[in-house]
Design an enzyme around this catalytic site. Sequence first.
Site: not given
Ligand code: F6P
Length: 494
Positions: A323, A354, A463
């Site tokens: 990320e 394995h 999203k």
């Molecule tokens: O995967 C995207 C992200 O924003 C991560 O960087 C973060 O750790 C996760 O989603 C959860 O985000 P939040 O802590 O805002 O719920």
Amino acid sequence: MLGKNHTPDVATLFAEDAQRIRQFSLLDQAWLLDYSRLPLTGDGYGQLQQLARDAGLEAAVANLFGGEIVNPSERRPALHMALRADDPSSFPGADPDQCLARDRDGFLALAESLFNGDRGLTDLIHVGIGGSDLGPRLVSDALDVDQSAVRVHWLSTVDARRLDRLLAELDPARTGVVIASKSFSTEETLLQARALREWLGERFASQAWAATAMPERAADFGIDRAHVLPFPEWTGGRFSLWSSVGVSAAARLGRACFRELLRGAAAADLCFSGPDRNQSLALHLALLMHFLRRDLSAPSLGIVAYDPRLALLGDFLQQLVMESLGKGVDLEDVPLRQSTSPLVFGGRGTDLQHSIFQALHQAPDSHPLILAGVLEPGHGRDDWHRVQLSHLLAQATAMARGRDDERPCRRLPGNRPVMVLMARRLDARSLGFLLASFEHAVFALSVLWSINPFDQWGVEEGKRLAARFNTALAERGEPDFDDWLDLTNRGMRD
Ligand code: F6P
């Protein structure tokens, strides 16, 4: 620079230099990093260090620790080091009153009360995902010695069956809930949080807490303002273990242990930001990961734990590395021509022998590995621990040396890049040091590759689309295959 086209035979490098193991290994505080099995020569490592100097690492580290805007797309600093510092005010931009002191004392005081059973709670449900889950779960798993009054249950992805089974076995009168979410807007987290709010009913106000950078959203959700554990917005999600996101882990480990974790991480900060950075684990990891990715063009990196306490290290590093470094444009928004993040995978040592090790030994593609182990077992079955250590050594040796055989199907080509990370013992300080060292290794790599390691815009489109598909699916009730194909088609055409 040695690389994919003229990679020396590692067994020959060892045969030619009895001291190779010493020259190509590093002991930094509690961790030994052995990179002697990489196809690297003395001047090759020196060239990597020169690369870091040429990339301006010195100035970049000063900016990071100086609270400068190192996350330009979100116009933020990245001061997760301040969260674990004994004196946060030594970090310009990290206002101690900006809930740092309260945050750390606040959430650790709460954690201690839960650890001691002062609140009469026997269970704690931690709901969070990504950085709001992986770091806390890793340290809780690794350091847990079963002394806490509360059992912690970790919910991350949406799993209705898991939630229903858990709620059926827990007593709402004796169960706390921690909603960990920097944004307090993550769909998976809020969906589960709403179910937990309903399950706790009027107890929600007294038995639920929120670790977030969005206190107002938590209050709007119904969290009592005194139960909001805020942390600053300049804390990246995958760097938030050291903030109140770690409260559930601290409830499992106790305040003293969590403070030791913070101190171990702070020690890594000192190594990386100080004059001896060239001898730091963090910089060695960065330069060697650069060598694997850019000079050997290795597309992946496996993190294999030969100590069950580190079983989640691969998952944690998967998010931290991919990320942070999985970017397509540089700091000037110019598309990158060279590769960036490797595909990070991981798991537990002998289990993976394995499943994937057959391919890693004999398939044409080479997938570099970091094998991680601990010399001291942390339990009483020395013979069992010897099995872990002997397999770690055996796999590293076979990957590097290979094996000849008159039957081709039994031959191992060897020269598979493998590094070994060993701790004398695994405790809060050594684990904190390791995790923070990897954080800084990722930052150093971002400097070499001129990318922003602190944003993650690539996850936003998914999203957005998911919200649209959710609405479309809701309109159809129970979708059949025709509905599914229609939604797929519309998703690609509308
Ligand atoms: O995967 C995207 C992200 O924003 C991560 O960087 C973060 O750790 C996760 O989603 C959860 O985000 P939040 O802590 O805002 O719920």
